[in-house]
Design a protein around this motif. Structure first.
Motif, short mmCIF file in Angstrom:
data_model
loop_
_atom_site.label_atom_id
_atom_site.label_comp_id
_atom_site.label_asym_id
_atom_site.label_seq_id
_atom_site.Cartn_x
_atom_site.Cartn_y
_atom_site.Cartn_z
N LEU A 4 0.84 -1.20 0.00
CA LEU A 4 0.00 0.00 0.00
C LEU A 4 0.87 1.25 0.00
CD1 LEU A 4 -2.57 -1.12 2.75
CD2 LEU A 4 -2.96 -1.08 0.28
N PRO A 5 1.55 1.54 -1.08
CA PRO A 5 2.37 2.74 -1.11
C PRO A 5 1.52 4.01 -1.18
CG PRO A 5 2.38 1.65 -3.24
CD PRO A 5 1.65 0.74 -2.32
N GLU A 6 1.83 4.96 -0.30
CA GLU A 6 1.14 6.25 -0.30
C GLU A 6 1.94 7.29 -1.08
OE1 GLU A 6 0.81 4.49 3.99
OE2 GLU A 6 2.36 4.78 2.47
N SER A 7 1.26 8.30 -1.54
CA SER A 7 1.90 9.44 -2.20
C SER A 7 1.06 10.69 -1.98
CB SER A 7 2.06 9.17 -3.70
OG SER A 7 0.80 9.01 -4.31
N GLY A 8 1.66 11.83 -2.26
CA GLY A 8 0.93 13.09 -2.19
C GLY A 8 1.24 13.97 -1.01
N GLY A 9 2.07 13.47 -0.09
CA GLY A 9 2.44 14.31 1.04
C GLY A 9 3.36 15.44 0.63
N GLY A 10 3.57 16.36 1.55
CA GLY A 10 4.46 17.48 1.27
C GLY A 10 4.26 18.60 2.26
N LEU A 20 -3.90 12.98 -0.76
CA LEU A 20 -3.09 11.79 -0.63
C LEU A 20 -3.71 10.65 -1.43
CD1 LEU A 20 -2.36 11.81 3.21
CD2 LEU A 20 -1.17 13.02 1.38
N SER A 21 -2.84 9.79 -1.95
CA SER A 21 -3.29 8.61 -2.68
C SER A 21 -2.60 7.37 -2.13
CB SER A 21 -2.97 8.74 -4.17
OG SER A 21 -3.60 9.86 -4.74
N CYS A 22 -3.28 6.25 -2.28
CA CYS A 22 -2.71 4.96 -1.86
C CYS A 22 -3.18 3.93 -2.88
CB CYS A 22 -3.19 4.63 -0.45
SG CYS A 22 -2.84 2.96 0.12
N VAL A 23 -2.24 3.30 -3.55
CA VAL A 23 -2.57 2.34 -4.60
C VAL A 23 -2.24 0.93 -4.12
CG1 VAL A 23 -2.22 1.69 -6.99
CG2 VAL A 23 -2.03 4.09 -6.33
N ALA A 24 -3.25 0.08 -4.06
CA ALA A 24 -3.03 -1.30 -3.61
C ALA A 24 -2.38 -2.12 -4.71
CB ALA A 24 -4.35 -1.93 -3.19
N SER A 25 -1.58 -3.08 -4.29
CA SER A 25 -0.77 -3.84 -5.25
C SER A 25 -1.50 -5.01 -5.87
CB SER A 25 0.48 -4.36 -4.55
OG SER A 25 0.11 -5.24 -3.49
N GLU A 26 -2.70 -5.33 -5.40
CA GLU A 26 -3.36 -6.49 -5.96
C GLU A 26 -4.83 -6.23 -6.22
OE1 GLU A 26 -2.72 -9.26 -2.54
OE2 GLU A 26 -4.90 -9.32 -2.59
N ASN A 74 -12.29 1.69 -7.02
CA ASN A 74 -11.95 0.27 -7.02
C ASN A 74 -11.40 -0.20 -8.37
OD1 ASN A 74 -12.65 -0.02 -4.33
ND2 ASN A 74 -14.68 -0.85 -4.74
N ALA A 75 -11.76 0.50 -9.43
CA ALA A 75 -11.21 0.14 -10.75
C ALA A 75 -9.72 0.45 -10.82
CB ALA A 75 -11.96 0.88 -11.84
N LYS A 76 -9.27 1.39 -10.00
CA LYS A 76 -7.86 1.78 -10.01
C LYS A 76 -7.12 1.29 -8.76
CE LYS A 76 -8.56 5.97 -12.75
NZ LYS A 76 -8.39 7.45 -12.81
N MET A 113 -6.08 -3.54 11.75
CA MET A 113 -5.68 -3.52 10.35
C MET A 113 -4.88 -4.76 9.95
SD MET A 113 -7.08 -0.77 9.28
CE MET A 113 -8.35 -0.84 10.54
N ASP A 114 -5.07 -5.18 8.70
CA ASP A 114 -4.34 -6.33 8.17
C ASP A 114 -3.07 -5.94 7.42
OD1 ASP A 114 -7.57 -7.64 7.37
OD2 ASP A 114 -6.29 -8.24 9.04
N TYR A 115 -3.11 -4.79 6.74
CA TYR A 115 -1.97 -4.34 5.94
C TYR A 115 -1.76 -2.84 6.12
CZ TYR A 115 -2.88 -8.79 3.64
OH TYR A 115 -3.08 -10.12 3.39
N TRP A 116 -0.49 -2.44 5.98
CA TRP A 116 -0.10 -1.04 6.16
C TRP A 116 0.80 -0.55 5.04
CZ3 TRP A 116 -1.77 2.15 10.01
CH2 TRP A 116 -2.38 1.57 11.12
N GLY A 117 0.66 0.73 4.73
CA GLY A 117 1.64 1.39 3.92
C GLY A 117 2.77 1.91 4.79
N LYS A 118 3.78 2.51 4.15
CA LYS A 118 4.95 2.99 4.88
C LYS A 118 4.81 4.44 5.30
CE LYS A 118 8.14 -0.34 2.88
NZ LYS A 118 9.40 -0.56 2.16
N GLY A 119 3.80 5.12 4.79
CA GLY A 119 3.52 6.47 5.23
C GLY A 119 4.06 7.55 4.31
N THR A 120 3.40 8.69 4.37
CA THR A 120 3.83 9.88 3.64
C THR A 120 3.70 11.07 4.59
OG1 THR A 120 3.53 11.17 1.61
CG2 THR A 120 1.53 10.32 2.64
N LEU A 121 4.71 11.94 4.58
CA LEU A 121 4.76 13.03 5.54
C LEU A 121 3.99 14.25 5.03
CD1 LEU A 121 5.92 14.33 8.13
CD2 LEU A 121 7.94 14.96 6.78
N VAL A 122 3.14 14.77 5.88
CA VAL A 122 2.42 16.01 5.62
C VAL A 122 2.86 17.03 6.65
CG1 VAL A 122 0.16 17.14 5.61
CG2 VAL A 122 0.44 14.86 4.58
N THR A 123 3.34 18.16 6.18
CA THR A 123 3.78 19.23 7.07
C THR A 123 2.99 20.49 6.74
OG1 THR A 123 6.00 18.30 7.16
CG2 THR A 123 5.73 20.57 7.92
#
Length: 126
Positions: A4-10, A20-26, A74-76, A113-123
């Motif tokens: 579950l990689p996150e993106s969009g922080g800053g 923020l976005s999180c795209v599941a791998s499966e 869910n399509a993405k 929770m069953d699965y976690w992403g690694k996080g994205t920093l928001v400041t």
């Protein structure tokens, strides 16, 4: 294992917005309740928002209600967190998490929770 990689922080100014976005791998993404958490320095990880498998229902913490919106495509295989009217106290690492089953306000703690992403920093600067 679901990734579950996150993106969009800053870095954003007080009153600003981020998405923020999180795209599941499966492809079984639609079978998971998706939850956004955050953890500020020196504080416990807390849930921010959760969304049902279909996207039809959502739950928010009182601290973000009316400012943040969780959604999913869910399509993405993607879950989003639109954050508006950001405040310095929203500064944290934001994590995406997944749990199999139905959306329930009683099952949105970090221990559920069953699965976690690694996080994205928001400041948020004042």
């Amino acid at each position: 294992q679901v990734q579950l990689p996150e993106s969009g922080g800053g870095l954003v100014q007080d009153g600003g917005s981020l998405r923020l976005s999180c795209v599941a791998s499966e492809g079984t993404f639609s079978s998971y309740v998706m939850v956004w958490f955050r953890q500020a320095p020196g504080k416990e990880r807390e849930n921010v928002a959760a969304i049902s498998r279909s996207g039809g229902s959502s739950i928010y913490s009182d601290s973000v209600k009316g400012r943040f919106t969780i959604s999913r495509d869910n399509a993405k295989n993607t879950v989003y967190l639109q954050m508006n009217s950001l405040k310095p106290e929203d500064t944290a690492v934001y994590y995406c998490a997944a749990r199999a089953g139905l959306l329930s306000a009683r099952r949105t703690s970090k221990d559920d929770m069953d699965y976690w992403g690694k996080g994205t920093l928001v400041t948020v600067s004042s």
